[in-house]
Motif scaffolding. Structure first.
Motif: not given
Lengths: 283, 464
Positions: B337-345
């Motif tokens: 699974s490709h994870p990334w921060p939900r919040d850009d900040t």
């Protein structure tokens, strides 16, 4: 000033020739060094990449990161992996599937590890054979010789700039050096003209401690000698004034030759020695 | 003075000659004609591929279809796979394709990532940037594969999710329609199912299809590429739906469904709180804190350094999380699974994925490099051939691939064009089509069909 120019150009040309020859020698050494550096650089890169290809090829993998790093070099032109003559893999996809001989007919990769330099077209190719165990591939690393050409240009510009600067520096320094010799000669010449005009009071003096000042001193002694004789003659004339009338004064003060030309009778009253010298000058 | 002038002139000329001798033009190479290779003989299956980068959808379809049908004996193929880069007008593409290929043509496909589509004929680059940033560019890419075969039966089905009570029901209907379209009964299971759902509901789609065909039927596919997504229906395109194709054949089929990451990395945890496709907590701690720890604080450093969320997202592609599945035979399978921060900040410490990870599932940390991924893509045909018992040096009839757009995003632009070349080498220059997808679906023998990210699926159909 003729002497000045003659001396100046002779020295300048000698100096320029030395500068150019020295520049060429130093430059050629520098160029050779740079060329060797470039060849060594690509040789090391080719060697390392070839090893990586060899180790990965059996797993059907390619060292793209290493190959991509090579592409980041400023003087990099291309990388090709050849199977026979055909380009099997290349940095630019458009070259894949084409024949290397279409681009470099004179370059033969069969000879194995070698470097091929073409100064006319400004490129070099480092060829490294890659032994995969199954077949022999050839890694070609193309690089630009622009850096070497730039260095060559820099050397030429430096030589030219150095020559121009030397014209300026040599011009100024030669002016002072040559002036040291030509100025006294010019002064002596002016003195001679002055004596010719009868001005025997102008002193010929050079403030120096060399042969030219000795010459000037001798010249001035000659002036003084003439002046003494002239003064003696004048005093004699004064003494004889009234006894021979104005004739003696006329004879001394006017140009004897001119007087003889105008009136031949004057010749008969001249002393024997003077008559002889006039006759001689006429001949 | 004349002499001086002459000397000066000679010096000047020498300088000019010396300088001009050095000021040569930079060496440039222009690609020459490719060495001609022989193609395989004529078989009972005719496959063609074509592409276009025309921004006008109708002209693009014409260009691509003309290319695909060039030299083909039958200009009315049975089946067509069409993938257009995100932002393309799929309705217009569908109607034009039907006009060109005949109204009876069975069309399957949808959108590929906005950046590209791919065939054996090359990497068709569309937009420069991916995700939301691509919307302003307006560049398009289209890829078409046409198949006319005596040995393969195709059936296509699609569903608009809004027309059904649930995604599950819509998917069931789509696969049943596809089986019927192939002239088969629902109890006649296809050899393989090609699946293209829109984003967000992939797990439900896979479950819905599996309810009809069972867990052991191979499903391979990819989620439509974005940022704007759609799939082809029978007569129109659906923004939220599924397009699928069933294949019945006696020809050998090889397939692979794999990632390309190092699964020996330390770092794992139990998911303790989720919100749809977002992981809120791992081991009862904020998910981003845990993930950032696994990365030795890389996310915070990246945020300080690049600030651009899209770039962070691309970089995190090389540090995915995965779940482990073990088949009854003891074989381990990894679903990434490709994870990334939900919040850009980064204020909100949740981690987003495009997979639904359930509470209680153990997730692991993995690492990869773009080089591994490029090589992995290049070896897809080889791995598929091995699984399908197809000779490695034999040219297959055709191949279909689904390649993760996130994976493509990690590969430097200059290297992306090599992907079709590498596939062609391993695939003996057989025709293939491959969209760049925002999620991949595939089969784990003994486990079933799963939806994950950062994966690649590849199907090879060989000759008898």
């Amino acid at each position: 000033m003729k002497l000045f120019y003659k001396l100046f150009f002779t020295l300048f040309i000698i100096f320029l020739a030395i500068t150019i020859v020295a520049g060429c020698i130093i430059g050629s050494y520098e160029l050779k060094d740079e060329e060797q550096c470039l060849i060594d650089k690509y040789g090391i890169m080719a060697g390392l990449t070839a090893k990586e290809i060899e180790s990965k090829y059996t797993e059907s993998k390619w060292p793209f990161e290493a190959l991509s790093t090579i592409s980041e070099n400023e003087d990099f032109l291309f990388w090709w992996v050849l199977k026979g003559d055909g380009i099997y893999l290349a940095d630019k996809v458009s070259f894949i599937g084409t024949a290397s001989s279409d681009y470099f007919p004179k370059v033969d990769n069969k000879l194995g590890d070698k470097v091929y330099l073409n100064y006319k077209q400004n490129y070099g190719i480092f060829i490294k054979s890659v032994n995969t165990g199954q077949e022999t591939l050839y890694l070609w690393l193309g690089f630009s010789l622009k850096e070497i050409q730039t260095l060559k240009m820099e050397i030429i510009i430096s030589v030219i700039a150095f020559s121009l600067l030397s014209i300026l520096i040599l011009g100024v320094s030669f002016y002072f050096v040559i002036s040291h010799f030509t100025k006294p000669i010019q002064m002596l010449s002016e003195c001679a003209v002055s004596i010719k005009k009868g001005n025997l009071n102008k002193k010929c003096e050079i403030k120096a401690d060399d042969e030219l000042s000795v010459l000037a001193d001798s010249f001035d002694e000659m002036r003084l000698g003439i002046k003494d004789r002239n003064d003696l003659l004048n005093s004699l004339l004064k003494t004889f004034q009234g006894k021979f009338g104005n004739l003696a004064t006329i004879l001394v003060r006017k140009n004897v030759q001119e007087l003889v030309d105008k009136n031949q009778r004057i010749k008969s009253i001249l002393p024997k020695s003077l008559r002889k010298s006039i006759k001689k000058s006429k001949e | 003075m004349k002499k001086i002038n002459r000397i000066f002139l000679i010096c000047l000329l020498s300088c000019i000659i010396m300088i001009s001798g050095c000021a040569q033009e930079e060496f440039k190479l222009v690609p020459k004609e490719k060495i001609k290779t022989t193609n395989g003989g004529i078989t009972g299956t005719e496959v063609g591929t074509g592409w276009s980068a025309n921004e006008n959808p109708e002209e693009a379809v014409k260009e691509a279809v003309d290319m695909a049908l060039e030299g083909k004996t039958n200009k009315n193929p049975d089946f067509a796979i069409i993938f257009a880069s995100s932002g393309s007008n799929l309705s217009l593409i569908l109607s034009k394709a039907k006009e060109l290929l005949g109204s009876k043509i069975k069309i399957y496909g949808g959108t590929s990532d906005s950046r590209a589509v791919m065939t054996d004929k090359g990497f068709v680059k569309a937009t420069e940037k991916g995700y939301e940033y691509s919307k302003m560019e307006g560049k398009r890419g289209l890829a078409v594969m046409t198949i006319n075969s005596e040995d393969i039966i195709f059936g296509v089905g699609s569903a608009d999710f809004s027309a059904y009570t649930s995604v599950h029901e819509a998917s069931k209907a789509a696969v049943i329609n596809a089986i019927l379209d192939a002239g088969k009964q629902t109890n006649e299971l296809p050899d393989i199912i090609l699946l293209t759902p829109t984003i967000g509901d992939e797990e439900e789609v896979v479950e819905g299809v599996e309810e009809v065909v069972g867990k052991e039927t191979i499903i391979l596919g990819g989620t439509t590429g974005g940022p704007t997504q759609a799939v082809f229906g029978e007569d129109k395109a659906y923004d939220k739906g599924v397009s699928l194709a069933v294949i019945y054949t006696n020809l050998p089929i090889g397939w692979t469904f794999e990632g390309g990451f190092d699964t020996k990395m330390p770092g794992s945890g139990i998911v303790t709180k989720v919100d749809g496709q977002h992981i809120i907590e791992i081991d009862n701690r904020p998910a981003l804190d845990v993930y950032n720890e696994w990365l030795n604080g890389e996310i915070d450093r990246l945020y300080e350094k690049v600030k651009d969320p899209a770039e962070i997202r691309d970089l995190l592609t090389l540090s995915p999380i995965y779940r482990k599945y073990t088949s009854p035979s003891g074989q381990d399978y990894f679903l990434f699974s490709h994870p990334w921060p939900r919040d850009d900040t980064l204020v909100d410490r949740a981690v987003s994925t495009s997979t639904k990870i359930k509470v209680g599932e153990r997730i692991y940390f993995s690492k990869g490099t773009w080089e591994t991924l490029v090589n992995r893509i290049g070896n897809l045909p080889k791995n598929a051939k091995i699984k399908g018992n197809i000779e490695l040096n034999k040219k297959p009839l055709f191949a279909i691939g689904y390649i993760c757009a996130g994976v493509m995003g990690t590969i430097p632009e200059s290297e992306r064009e090599k992907l079709p070349v590498l596939i062609n080498y391993a695939n003996n220059n057989a025709p293939f089509i491959a969209p760049f997808t925002w999620g991949e679906q595939g089969h784990f023998p003994g486990v079933g069909n799963k939806h994950g990210n950062l994966l690649t699926s590849f199907i090879v159909v060989g000759e008898e």
